[in-house]
Design a protein around this motif. Structure first.
Motif, PDB file in Angstrom:
ATOM      1  N   ARG A  83       1.440 -51.200  -8.689  1.00  0.00           N
ATOM      2  CA  ARG A  83       0.123 -51.289  -9.324  1.00  0.00           C
ATOM      3  C   ARG A  83       0.155 -50.974 -10.826  1.00  0.00           C
ATOM      4  N   PHE A  84       1.288 -50.486 -11.309  1.00  0.00           N
ATOM      5  CA  PHE A  84       1.371 -50.177 -12.740  1.00  0.00           C
ATOM      6  C   PHE A  84       1.285 -51.454 -13.566  1.00  0.00           C
ATOM      7  N   ARG A  85       0.580 -51.348 -14.695  1.00  0.00           N
ATOM      8  CA  ARG A  85       0.449 -52.464 -15.634  1.00  0.00           C
ATOM      9  C   ARG A  85       0.930 -51.992 -17.008  1.00  0.00           C
ATOM     10  N   PRO A  86       1.107 -52.906 -17.927  1.00  0.00           N
ATOM     11  CA  PRO A  86       1.453 -52.472 -19.286  1.00  0.00           C
ATOM     12  C   PRO A  86       0.408 -51.542 -19.895  1.00  0.00           C
ATOM     13  N   CYS A 145      -1.242 -41.941 -13.823  1.00  0.00           N
ATOM     14  CA  CYS A 145      -1.268 -41.927 -12.357  1.00  0.00           C
ATOM     15  C   CYS A 145      -1.686 -40.518 -11.961  1.00  0.00           C
ATOM     16  N   VAL A 146      -2.737 -40.432 -11.166  1.00  0.00           N
ATOM     17  CA  VAL A 146      -3.282 -39.136 -10.749  1.00  0.00           C
ATOM     18  C   VAL A 146      -3.265 -39.101  -9.224  1.00  0.00           C
ATOM     19  N   MET A 147      -2.640 -38.083  -8.636  1.00  0.00           N
ATOM     20  CA  MET A 147      -2.580 -38.034  -7.173  1.00  0.00           C
ATOM     21  C   MET A 147      -2.350 -36.612  -6.698  1.00  0.00           C
ATOM     22  N   ASN A 148      -2.625 -36.388  -5.413  1.00  0.00           N
ATOM     23  CA  ASN A 148      -2.331 -35.065  -4.868  1.00  0.00           C
ATOM     24  C   ASN A 148      -0.937 -35.038  -4.265  1.00  0.00           C
ATOM     25  N   HIS A 149      -0.388 -33.856  -4.222  1.00  0.00           N
ATOM     26  CA  HIS A 149       0.957 -33.658  -3.692  1.00  0.00           C
ATOM     27  C   HIS A 149       0.923 -33.546  -2.169  1.00  0.00           C
ATOM     28  N   ALA A 150      -0.072 -32.834  -1.643  1.00  0.00           N
ATOM     29  CA  ALA A 150      -0.198 -32.657  -0.196  1.00  0.00           C
ATOM     30  C   ALA A 150      -1.654 -32.834   0.197  1.00  0.00           C
ATOM     31  N   ILE A 160       7.525 -41.387  -7.673  1.00  0.00           N
ATOM     32  CA  ILE A 160       6.419 -41.924  -8.469  1.00  0.00           C
ATOM     33  C   ILE A 160       6.467 -41.364  -9.881  1.00  0.00           C
ATOM     34  N   GLY A 161       6.728 -40.067  -9.997  1.00  0.00           N
ATOM     35  CA  GLY A 161       6.799 -39.445 -11.312  1.00  0.00           C
ATOM     36  C   GLY A 161       7.920 -40.007 -12.174  1.00  0.00           C
ATOM     37  N   ARG A 209       7.552 -41.731 -15.795  1.00  0.00           N
ATOM     38  CA  ARG A 209       8.292 -41.264 -16.965  1.00  0.00           C
ATOM     39  C   ARG A 209       8.981 -42.444 -17.666  1.00  0.00           C
ATOM     40  N   GLU A 210       9.543 -43.347 -16.880  1.00  0.00           N
ATOM     41  CA  GLU A 210      10.234 -44.507 -17.450  1.00  0.00           C
ATOM     42  C   GLU A 210       9.285 -45.407 -18.240  1.00  0.00           C
ATOM     43  N   ARG A 211       8.030 -45.454 -17.803  1.00  0.00           N
ATOM     44  CA  ARG A 211       7.058 -46.375 -18.399  1.00  0.00           C
ATOM     45  C   ARG A 211       6.111 -45.710 -19.389  1.00  0.00           C
TER      46      ARG A 211
END
Length: 408
Positions: free
Chosen positions: A146-149, A154-159, A172-173, A177-179
């Motif tokens: 789902r990543f775009r330029p 990205c916001v999400m919960n861990h558990a 995901i992280g 980081r790469e992008r």
């Protein structure tokens, strides 16, 4: 590894299985530290140079260092205190995003994340909502797809606070980081249960609350902001330093802290984290998951009880919350019966996570019953919960059979 058998304070008169909402009871050290410190040095830290003020400031600094180490941070000043995860997530989201920015998140999120993102969406920000699978896990590849330029975060919960699944945040992280995408991680449920290290999870910001598995009191939480990541200020106010300056300070921690801190809360959180460190995350998690599996295995054998995403998946982590329903009954009614008839506290409803329940099909029936197991729970508590649910389910079957006979 043997199970813990921590003493329950005599004033606790019920079986408490709502640790997903807040841990209770707290370690005695937490109560003692809050009371003694506030009585002896309960002054405003950082505002003056007298001895008590310095002692209060020393506690705040010590707790920053403690939590910085806990989260694998590198600079204690980038550990900033706030009210709770909701407060921290609002600061992180509004300080990282602007209307029009693209965001990726998941259907597992708490309203602490959902509502700020919904508001951004209404203001013109495109938001991608990634679903979870039948086992309760989000596919990292689907998030990354789902990543775009133009994706900014990205916001999400861990558990998950409903089904207990721990997501593969590290993968995901790393993709974020790469992008150059900011990765904001809600660790409300995982911190104090499983390791949460910034570098291992490739997180830019972790948002935490103190009153759950970190064993602190309510009203204290915050976030750690990785070096090199800047969060735009969305508030301004007193810091106790550089008072002549009209603009709110740029440097951490003052950049993200406003007004008088919750000193009793910080004292309690300090004691809670030290208690967790002393017992060890692996010891606490093992204890809770042994009890969780006993509860899960027994409930799945009771006729009319349905569990949600409660399978053990090889290579995947989870935490000790378990959600279920009794066929033909409202979750709220089951919770009331557990309370009134069996002296068991649990949580019912939508658990502030409407998208989870929409996916599970439980939103239409007003949610589910959730048991949250904590470090102070004993095997006897689990057996009582099993028996309570068994009796409630059996009573439902008897009523249904009687109604069927009467109708015939």
């Amino acid at each position: 590894m043997t199970l813990l058998h921590l003493p329950i304070p005599p004033e606790v008169k019920m079986i408490y299985l709502d640790n997903g909402a807040t841990s209770f009871p707290k370690p005695q050290e937490v109560y003692t530290r809050m009371d003694t410190f506030y009585r002896s040095a309960g002054v405003n830290p950082g505002r003056s140079g007298f001895d008590l003020c310095l002692e209060a400031g020393s506690l705040v600094d010590d707790t920053r260092r403690l939590l910085c180490d806990f989260f694998g941070g590198t600079d204690p000043n980038r550990l900033v205190f706030g009210l709770n995860s909701t407060d921290a997530l609002n600061l992180a989201i509004w300080g990282s995003l602007q209307p029009g920015d693209h965001v990726v998140t998941t259907h597992l999120e708490h309203n602490a994340t959902l509502r700020p993102l919904w508001k951004l969406e209404q203001e013109g920000s495109p938001v991608d909502w990634v679903d979870f699978d039948a086992t309760g896990y989000v596919d990292p590849a689907e998030v990354i797809r789902r990543f775009r330029p133009e994706t900014k975060a990205c916001v999400m919960n861990h558990a998950s606070n409903v089904i207990g699944t721990v997501q593969d945040a590290a993968t995901i992280g790393a993709a974020c980081r790469e992008r150059g995408i900011r990765f904001i991680l809600d660790v409300s449920q995982s911190a104090g249960m499983v390791p949460v290290k910034m570098d291992e999870l490739n997180a830019d910001i972790v948002c935490f609350t103190g009153h759950k598995s970190l064993m602190g009191p309510m009203g204290i939480g915050g976030m750690y902001v990785r070096e090199g990541v800047e969060v735009r200020r969305t508030r301004a106010g007193g810091t106790g330093v550089k008072s002549i300056q009209r603009q709110h300070l740029d440097e951490y921690p003052y950049r993200m802290e406003y007004g008088t801190p919750n000193l009793p809360g910080i004292a309690g959180l300090n004691a809670g984290v030290r208690w967790v460190n002393e017992l060890g995350l692996s010891t606490i998690h093992h204890h809770e998951m042994v009890l969780w599996r006993r509860l899960r295995d027994a409930l799945r054998e009771i006729e009319g009880v349905r569990l949600y995403c409660a399978e053990d998946i090889p290579g995947r982590e989870r935490i000790s919350v378990l959600s279920f329903n009794v066929e033909g009954m409202e979750a709220a009614d089951v919770g009331t019966m557990l309370d009134v008839d069996h002296n068991i506290a649990c949580r019912t409803g939508l658990h502030c996570t409407p998208m989870v329940h929409e996916h599970l099909g439980t939103a239409a029936i007003h949610g589910a019953v959730r048991f949250g197991i904590g470090a102070f729970n004993h095997a006897e508590h689990i057996e009582a919960a099993i028996e309570g649910v068994r009796e409630i389910a059996a009573g439902r079957r008897r009523r249904a059979a009687k109604l069927e006979t009467t109708s015939a």
